[in-house]
Design a protein around this motif. Sequence first.
Motif, PDB file in Angstrom:
ATOM      1  N   GLY A 173      -5.950 -33.027 -61.701  1.00  0.00           N
ATOM      2  CA  GLY A 173      -7.179 -33.785 -61.486  1.00  0.00           C
ATOM      3  C   GLY A 173      -6.990 -35.214 -61.943  1.00  0.00           C
ATOM      4  O   GLY A 173      -5.929 -35.594 -62.448  1.00  0.00           O
ATOM      5  N   CYS A 177     -11.154 -35.374 -66.735  1.00  0.00           N
ATOM      6  CA  CYS A 177     -11.853 -34.251 -66.093  1.00  0.00           C
ATOM      7  C   CYS A 177     -11.652 -32.945 -66.858  1.00  0.00           C
ATOM      8  O   CYS A 177     -11.982 -31.875 -66.363  1.00  0.00           O
ATOM      9  N   GLU A 280     -12.673 -31.030 -60.641  1.00  0.00           N
ATOM     10  CA  GLU A 280     -13.495 -32.116 -60.101  1.00  0.00           C
ATOM     11  C   GLU A 280     -13.970 -33.025 -61.243  1.00  0.00           C
ATOM     12  O   GLU A 280     -14.229 -32.548 -62.354  1.00  0.00           O
ATOM     13  N   PRO A 281     -14.098 -34.327 -60.986  1.00  0.00           N
ATOM     14  CA  PRO A 281     -14.528 -35.260 -62.036  1.00  0.00           C
ATOM     15  C   PRO A 281     -16.055 -35.299 -62.178  1.00  0.00           C
ATOM     16  O   PRO A 281     -16.677 -36.356 -62.083  1.00  0.00           O
ATOM     17  N   TRP A 285     -17.276 -39.031 -68.243  1.00  0.00           N
ATOM     18  CA  TRP A 285     -16.020 -39.735 -68.520  1.00  0.00           C
ATOM     19  C   TRP A 285     -15.982 -40.100 -69.996  1.00  0.00           C
ATOM     20  O   TRP A 285     -16.959 -40.577 -70.564  1.00  0.00           O
ATOM     21  N   ARG A 299     -14.109 -43.371 -59.881  1.00  0.00           N
ATOM     22  CA  ARG A 299     -13.748 -41.961 -60.088  1.00  0.00           C
ATOM     23  C   ARG A 299     -13.799 -41.206 -58.760  1.00  0.00           C
ATOM     24  O   ARG A 299     -12.911 -40.396 -58.455  1.00  0.00           O
ATOM     25  N   ASN A 303     -10.592 -39.662 -56.913  1.00  0.00           N
ATOM     26  CA  ASN A 303     -10.597 -38.218 -56.703  1.00  0.00           C
ATOM     27  C   ASN A 303     -10.250 -37.896 -55.248  1.00  0.00           C
ATOM     28  O   ASN A 303      -9.460 -36.988 -54.962  1.00  0.00           O
ATOM     29  N   GLU A 321     -15.342 -26.751 -60.743  1.00  0.00           N
ATOM     30  CA  GLU A 321     -16.333 -27.747 -61.113  1.00  0.00           C
ATOM     31  C   GLU A 321     -17.364 -27.131 -62.042  1.00  0.00           C
ATOM     32  O   GLU A 321     -17.322 -25.938 -62.340  1.00  0.00           O
TER      33      GLU A 321
END
Length: 341
Positions: A173, A177, A280-281, A285, A299, A303, A321
């Motif tokens: 990722g 993340c 997944e981000p 953060w 981001r 991604n 996620e």
Amino acid sequence: MKVGFYGGKFMPFHQGHLYSTLKASAMVDKLYVIVLYDEERDRKLCEQGNMPYMPYKERALWISQETRDCPNIEILYIEDADSLDADYNWLEGGKRIKAAIHESITHVFSSESSYSKWFDQIYPEAEHIVLDEARQMFPISATQIRTEGVYKHWDMLPMSVRPFFTKKVAVVGTESCGKSTLVRNLAKLFQTTYVEEYGRTICEEIGNGSDLIIDRHYEEITYGHKHLEFQRLKQANKVLFIDSEQVVTQYYTKVYQGYELPIVEEAIATQRYDLYLYLEPDVPWVEDGYRVLGETSVRASNNALLKEMFAQRHIPIITIEGTYNERMEQAIQHVRALIAI
């Protein structure tokens, strides 16, 4: 001069084989361990057991590693052409074994007393010694392992054999993340080892985040990470977790350097992982002194870039996620399915 041999397919080599090998070696001056192979037969056996194909040199290597401190053991490998079990030609097989050994055979070792009818014809001057036919010392067989699954009988595999069957899970990722935390937690839960992100190690050595990283640092990340992976694989328990891999390294070269490095691409072409968990981000953060790509739009675009890089290389990923706890639960389910017994 007592010369004996102990032969088999060793698919896979297990503790029972090792016990018989060591016991036999103590009864003779020289023991030949014969790895018998027939690629067509061996591939079929592996396919039937839903196992990876075990090349004969890999099998010989396992035995060599386990007996490297036994000076009177020599390992040979002999092709058993057309040696499907139903119509195995014992006499022809015996000729090949005698031709390979080039010495007068005084002892033949096996775990099956029924083999005497053949050994008496092929090696009339040799004594057939049956070792633990009832498998009381180590109640296991290679057929049982192939039929019931290698992970069910993990404790019956010598340490040299385990890395071959260890599943490798790459957690990948973009920045921040949760890769490192998830990898550490999964390693604890599955009682195994993990490989930390080597790029972070290099950044910490440089001391100025990513600003001063140049091409040679990415080369060091590539080689350093792979070397660490080889070392940790030897210590792993059924599964090894890897924080990032070389597609992620190439992603960072593209983001920070503006181009891709051929040497990293070569590493990507040779790496093999059994499962890619893509995070997944969608968690906050976190600033840690080395991250600079925290803006929401950045981001998102990064991604998309990293996902596209995996897609371009035809590498399948499973996306994860949600909250940190949800991510861990999803990851556990995927790993359990990977090593299901």
